[in-house]
Design an enzyme around this catalytic site. Sequence first.
Site, PDB file in Angstrom:
ATOM      1  N   SER A  19       8.096  -4.292 -18.940  1.00  0.00           N
ATOM      2  CA  SER A  19       7.660  -3.036 -19.394  1.00  0.00           C
ATOM      3  C   SER A  19       8.434  -2.844 -20.770  1.00  0.00           C
ATOM      4  O   SER A  19       9.679  -3.196 -21.084  1.00  0.00           O
ATOM      5  CB  SER A  19       8.160  -2.095 -18.297  1.00  0.00           C
ATOM      6  OG  SER A  19       8.242  -0.778 -19.030  1.00  0.00           O
ATOM      7  N   GLY A  31      15.675  11.120 -21.854  1.00  0.00           N
ATOM      8  CA  GLY A  31      15.304   9.642 -21.802  1.00  0.00           C
ATOM      9  C   GLY A  31      14.154   9.337 -22.533  1.00  0.00           C
ATOM     10  O   GLY A  31      13.836   8.163 -22.838  1.00  0.00           O
ATOM     11  N   LYS A  82      13.650  -4.018 -14.578  1.00  0.00           N
ATOM     12  CA  LYS A  82      12.698  -4.932 -15.140  1.00  0.00           C
ATOM     13  C   LYS A  82      13.399  -6.185 -16.144  1.00  0.00           C
ATOM     14  O   LYS A  82      13.207  -7.151 -16.011  1.00  0.00           O
ATOM     15  CB  LYS A  82      11.594  -4.439 -15.830  1.00  0.00           C
ATOM     16  CG  LYS A  82      10.775  -3.315 -15.173  1.00  0.00           C
ATOM     17  CD  LYS A  82       9.674  -4.342 -14.356  1.00  0.00           C
ATOM     18  CE  LYS A  82       8.783  -3.662 -13.558  1.00  0.00           C
ATOM     19  NZ  LYS A  82       7.959  -4.291 -12.858  1.00  0.00           N
ATOM     20  N   LEU A 118       0.711  -1.124  -0.038  1.00  0.00           N
ATOM     21  CA  LEU A 118      -0.132  -0.037  -0.056  1.00  0.00           C
ATOM     22  C   LEU A 118       0.837   1.291  -0.111  1.00  0.00           C
ATOM     23  O   LEU A 118       0.504   2.258   0.326  1.00  0.00           O
ATOM     24  CB  LEU A 118      -1.193  -0.022   1.144  1.00  0.00           C
ATOM     25  CG  LEU A 118      -1.811  -1.285   1.125  1.00  0.00           C
ATOM     26  CD1 LEU A 118      -2.906  -1.103   2.345  1.00  0.00           C
ATOM     27  CD2 LEU A 118      -2.742  -0.994  -0.146  1.00  0.00           C
ATOM     28  N   PHE A 124       3.233  -1.504 -22.868  1.00  0.00           N
ATOM     29  CA  PHE A 124       3.590  -0.271 -23.393  1.00  0.00           C
ATOM     30  C   PHE A 124       2.691   0.905 -22.572  1.00  0.00           C
ATOM     31  O   PHE A 124       2.694   0.780 -21.393  1.00  0.00           O
ATOM     32  CB  PHE A 124       3.289  -0.203 -24.877  1.00  0.00           C
ATOM     33  CG  PHE A 124       4.354  -0.728 -25.771  1.00  0.00           C
ATOM     34  CD1 PHE A 124       4.591  -2.151 -25.522  1.00  0.00           C
ATOM     35  CD2 PHE A 124       5.178  -0.136 -26.552  1.00  0.00           C
ATOM     36  CE1 PHE A 124       5.774  -2.922 -26.101  1.00  0.00           C
ATOM     37  CE2 PHE A 124       6.409  -0.866 -26.876  1.00  0.00           C
ATOM     38  CZ  PHE A 124       6.571  -2.107 -26.898  1.00  0.00           C
ATOM     39  N   ALA A 128       4.138  -5.925  -8.104  1.00  0.00           N
ATOM     40  CA  ALA A 128       4.534  -5.169  -6.903  1.00  0.00           C
ATOM     41  C   ALA A 128       5.885  -4.527  -7.291  1.00  0.00           C
ATOM     42  O   ALA A 128       6.852  -5.119  -7.383  1.00  0.00           O
ATOM     43  CB  ALA A 128       4.737  -5.886  -5.574  1.00  0.00           C
ATOM     44  N   ALA A 129       5.985  -3.129  -7.678  1.00  0.00           N
ATOM     45  CA  ALA A 129       7.194  -2.764  -8.122  1.00  0.00           C
ATOM     46  C   ALA A 129       7.072  -1.177  -8.060  1.00  0.00           C
ATOM     47  O   ALA A 129       5.872  -0.597  -8.051  1.00  0.00           O
ATOM     48  CB  ALA A 129       7.547  -3.212  -9.461  1.00  0.00           C
ATOM     49  N   TYR A 159      14.522   2.177 -13.920  1.00  0.00           N
ATOM     50  CA  TYR A 159      13.424   1.472 -13.774  1.00  0.00           C
ATOM     51  C   TYR A 159      13.404   0.345 -14.931  1.00  0.00           C
ATOM     52  O   TYR A 159      13.417  -0.888 -14.601  1.00  0.00           O
ATOM     53  CB  TYR A 159      12.182   2.298 -14.208  1.00  0.00           C
ATOM     54  CG  TYR A 159      10.658   1.458 -14.408  1.00  0.00           C
ATOM     55  CD1 TYR A 159      10.508   0.761 -13.459  1.00  0.00           C
ATOM     56  CD2 TYR A 159      10.277   1.637 -15.714  1.00  0.00           C
ATOM     57  CE1 TYR A 159       9.221   0.191 -13.570  1.00  0.00           C
ATOM     58  CE2 TYR A 159       9.118   1.039 -15.999  1.00  0.00           C
ATOM     59  CZ  TYR A 159       8.450   0.371 -14.852  1.00  0.00           C
ATOM     60  OH  TYR A 159       7.458  -0.440 -15.194  1.00  0.00           O
TER      61      TYR A 159
HETATM   62  N1  UFG Z   1       4.275  13.896 -21.924  1.00  0.00           N
HETATM   63  C1  UFG Z   1       4.052  15.469 -22.071  1.00  0.00           C
HETATM   64  N2  UFG Z   1       3.707  15.772 -21.059  1.00  0.00           N
HETATM   65  C2  UFG Z   1       3.289  15.540 -19.904  1.00  0.00           C
HETATM   66  C3  UFG Z   1       3.562  14.256 -19.450  1.00  0.00           C
HETATM   67  C4  UFG Z   1       3.907  13.109 -20.435  1.00  0.00           C
HETATM   68  O1  UFG Z   1       4.382  15.644 -23.072  1.00  0.00           O
HETATM   69  O2  UFG Z   1       2.988  16.284 -18.917  1.00  0.00           O
HETATM   70  C5  UFG Z   1       4.522  12.882 -23.067  1.00  0.00           C
HETATM   71  C6  UFG Z   1       5.971  12.358 -22.652  1.00  0.00           C
HETATM   72  O3  UFG Z   1       6.796  12.970 -22.899  1.00  0.00           O
HETATM   73  C7  UFG Z   1       5.673  11.163 -23.532  1.00  0.00           C
HETATM   74  C8  UFG Z   1       4.202  10.752 -23.474  1.00  0.00           C
HETATM   75  O4  UFG Z   1       3.811  12.000 -23.205  1.00  0.00           O
HETATM   76  O5  UFG Z   1       6.044  11.231 -24.832  1.00  0.00           O
HETATM   77  C9  UFG Z   1       3.774   9.680 -22.502  1.00  0.00           C
HETATM   78  O6  UFG Z   1       4.271  10.084 -21.285  1.00  0.00           O
HETATM   79  P1  UFG Z   1       3.950   8.847 -20.090  1.00  0.00           P
HETATM   80  O7  UFG Z   1       4.786   9.649 -19.026  1.00  0.00           O
HETATM   81  O8  UFG Z   1       2.464   9.058 -20.028  1.00  0.00           O
HETATM   82  O9  UFG Z   1       4.525   7.534 -20.438  1.00  0.00           O
HETATM   83  P2  UFG Z   1       5.823   7.200 -20.888  1.00  0.00           P
HETATM   84  O10 UFG Z   1       5.809   6.788 -22.150  1.00  0.00           O
HETATM   85  O11 UFG Z   1       7.116   8.154 -20.484  1.00  0.00           O
HETATM   86  O12 UFG Z   1       5.959   5.916 -19.968  1.00  0.00           O
HETATM   87  C10 UFG Z   1       5.324   4.677 -20.172  1.00  0.00           C
HETATM   88  C11 UFG Z   1       5.156   3.922 -18.881  1.00  0.00           C
HETATM   89  C12 UFG Z   1       6.409   3.607 -18.045  1.00  0.00           C
HETATM   90  C13 UFG Z   1       7.311   2.859 -18.916  1.00  0.00           C
HETATM   91  C14 UFG Z   1       7.566   3.552 -20.158  1.00  0.00           C
HETATM   92  C15 UFG Z   1       8.205   2.814 -21.216  1.00  0.00           C
HETATM   93  O13 UFG Z   1       4.335   4.962 -17.999  1.00  0.00           O
HETATM   94  O14 UFG Z   1       5.927   3.005 -17.058  1.00  0.00           O
HETATM   95  O15 UFG Z   1       6.295   3.637 -21.108  1.00  0.00           O
HETATM   96  O16 UFG Z   1       9.158   3.695 -22.073  1.00  0.00           O
HETATM   97  F1  UFG Z   1       8.470   2.582 -18.200  1.00  0.00           F
END
Ligand code: UFG
Length: 329
Positions: free
Chosen positions: A117, A284, A145, A33, A169, A74-75, A141
């Site tokens: 992931s 990144g 994984k 939690l 994804f 759980a992670a 992260y």
């Molecule tokens: N983004 C914005 N503005 C924001 C938030 C996100 O432009 O305020 C963009 C990010 O740059 C990205 C896209 O929206 O291009 C999606 O971003 P998220 O943070 O929603 O998701 P991510 O693709 O970064 O992350 C997801 C999962 C992670 C996993 C990753 C794998 O949430 O757990 O994909 O690359 F590790």
Amino acid sequence: MAILVLGGAGYIGSHTVLALLQAGHKVVVADNLTTGYRAALPLEAPFYHLDVRNRAALDKLFATEQIEGVIHFAALSLVGESMQQPLQYYDNNLHGALVLLQAMQAHHINNLVFSSSAAVYGEPEQVPILETDSAQPTNCYGETKLAIERLLFWASQASNLRYVSLRYFNACGAQPDGQIGEAHQPETHLIPLILQVPLGQRQKLAVYGDDYPTPDGTCIRDYVHVCDLAQAHILALNHLLQGGDNAVFNLGSGQGFSVQQVLDCARQVTGHPIPTEIAPRRPGDPARLVASCTKARQQLGWQPQFTQLTDIIKTAWQWHRSHPNGYTE
Ligand code: UFG
């Protein structure tokens, strides 16, 4: 016999618990939690408040319940946080998985579905990404994984352990009846952040970079509905219970949408203009991440039901509108 869902009070975990119960499985849930919510869980599932690194607590659970398979969610799962707190991520994720495997082995529990992931791939060598493509994580992260996937491989070579690793994804959306949904503190994911604008909780969305080599300059991701992910876990579990081999599957929709396209869709669904500002790139972030999910469709028989981004965002909007503060009301 029951299925243990570790991390079952989290976002994908809670949707999977519900789907398992609806499919007629007996379910036991465990969660520490720290990021999950007890309120996300149906009362009929026995609940253990424990940390996966606590071997004694796991032993007690396995001695009490009749468990035939484990689904391990759980992670810690925030990319940015993992870069600041790598030791915490290795401890929680890798050490946690190690303790779980030791406890499972001691209690002769051999079936494991593991939450992996798309972050294991890092910068993709091609799009859509195949499970056989090279995995070179660009953040801690994803590295944890991938390390767990390797651990599972070697452990399975030396024991009766069999596993399916599911590489998600971009999980999004919510249970269509609006009872459970996405609730992160802090929120970092695109769709919930976008929806905070029409909810009046945020003035505008910061778009992280508009100079990527994509048609509109914003990043492209593969958005997959959390209920479709939940169904994939049940299929993966059944695959193992029926004696299937170890396997790794991508779980995505196979379609890519840019940040601008997600915004346009959210404007349509909410009827709000959702203003934006262009912010610097987030370190990144690869330009384009899209899954090939042919393998999961062919080998697991997975058929995602939410194939339209509009329908996905509608379910998210319904949840956030009815629970503007998540579970903390
Ligand atoms: N983004 C914005 N503005 C924001 C938030 C996100 O432009 O305020 C963009 C990010 O740059 C990205 C896209 O929206 O291009 C999606 O971003 P998220 O943070 O929603 O998701 P991510 O693709 O970064 O992350 C997801 C999962 C992670 C996993 C990753 C794998 O949430 O757990 O994909 O690359 F590790």
